[in-house]
Design an enzyme around this catalytic site. Sequence first.
Site, PDB file in Angstrom:
ATOM      1  N   ASN A  46      18.406  19.245   5.830  1.00 33.49           N
ATOM      2  CA  ASN A  46      17.576  20.356   6.304  1.00 33.49           C
ATOM      3  C   ASN A  46      16.313  20.515   5.461  1.00 33.49           C
ATOM      4  O   ASN A  46      15.224  20.734   6.002  1.00 33.49           O
ATOM      5  CB  ASN A  46      18.370  21.666   6.287  1.00 33.49           C
ATOM      6  CG  ASN A  46      19.334  21.781   7.438  1.00 33.49           C
ATOM      7  OD1 ASN A  46      19.120  21.232   8.513  1.00 33.49           O
ATOM      8  ND2 ASN A  46      20.418  22.503   7.222  1.00 33.49           N
TER       9      ASN A  46
ATOM     10  N   HIS B 128      15.107  21.951   9.739  1.00 41.18           N
ATOM     11  CA  HIS B 128      16.305  22.471  10.396  1.00 41.18           C
ATOM     12  C   HIS B 128      16.486  21.932  11.810  1.00 41.18           C
ATOM     13  O   HIS B 128      17.622  21.754  12.259  1.00 41.18           O
ATOM     14  CB  HIS B 128      16.293  24.000  10.394  1.00 41.18           C
ATOM     15  CG  HIS B 128      16.511  24.569   9.027  1.00 41.18           C
ATOM     16  ND1 HIS B 128      17.765  24.766   8.492  1.00 41.18           N
ATOM     17  CD2 HIS B 128      15.635  24.961   8.075  1.00 41.18           C
ATOM     18  CE1 HIS B 128      17.654  25.253   7.279  1.00 41.18           C
ATOM     19  NE2 HIS B 128      16.372  25.381   6.996  1.00 41.18           N
TER      20      HIS B 128
ATOM     21  N   ASP C  45      19.864  20.186  12.949  1.00 41.22           N
ATOM     22  CA  ASP C  45      20.635  20.522  14.149  1.00 41.22           C
ATOM     23  C   ASP C  45      20.865  19.292  15.013  1.00 41.22           C
ATOM     24  O   ASP C  45      21.948  19.106  15.572  1.00 41.22           O
ATOM     25  CB  ASP C  45      19.922  21.605  14.959  1.00 41.22           C
ATOM     26  CG  ASP C  45      20.021  22.984  14.318  1.00 41.22           C
ATOM     27  OD1 ASP C  45      20.852  23.164  13.409  1.00 41.22           O
ATOM     28  OD2 ASP C  45      19.275  23.878  14.744  1.00 41.22           O
TER      29      ASP C  45
ATOM     30  N   GLU D 157      27.951  23.796   8.961  1.00 47.45           N
ATOM     31  CA  GLU D 157      27.943  22.404   9.416  1.00 47.45           C
ATOM     32  C   GLU D 157      29.347  21.803   9.442  1.00 47.45           C
ATOM     33  O   GLU D 157      29.516  20.623   9.728  1.00 47.45           O
ATOM     34  CB  GLU D 157      27.009  21.553   8.546  1.00 47.45           C
ATOM     35  CG  GLU D 157      27.421  21.420   7.111  1.00 47.45           C
ATOM     36  CD  GLU D 157      26.839  22.496   6.200  1.00 47.45           C
ATOM     37  OE1 GLU D 157      26.991  22.360   4.986  1.00 47.45           O
ATOM     38  OE2 GLU D 157      26.259  23.483   6.682  1.00 47.45           O
TER      39      GLU D 157
END
Length: 126
Positions: free
Chosen positions: A13, A18, A22, A48
């Site tokens: 990240n 981010h 994702d 996560e």
Amino acid sequence: MPLLLPDHFKRVNDTWGHLKGDQVLREIATLCRETLRHEDVVARFGGEEMAILLPLTPLEDGLRLAERLRQIIAEHDYGIQRGSVTASLGVAGYIDGDTSDTLIERADRGLYAAKHDGRNRVFSIQ
């Protein structure tokens, strides 16, 4: 029941953003679904972390599957620096009298033992 946690995911990240993080999580979930049987279930467990339920699967088979997933995740091309995504997995087999909480707790202890032992590993505590 394996619990899966990508190693050093904050670094993904922080380095690639981010949205990329994702995307990596979605790709890991897809890799899991492609590897699992129809009756198996993979679900995001928090942050996560992912939990994988393998109904009627002996511990040894669950360990073999977890190792195969670990390798698939480590070798997959996420479109970022090669080798930057690995995973640690903790595996627990059902023992008579287990509740969902005790099963998850053992898998979680295995997961953190795998991380403590160097990450990118599969570990089981029975």
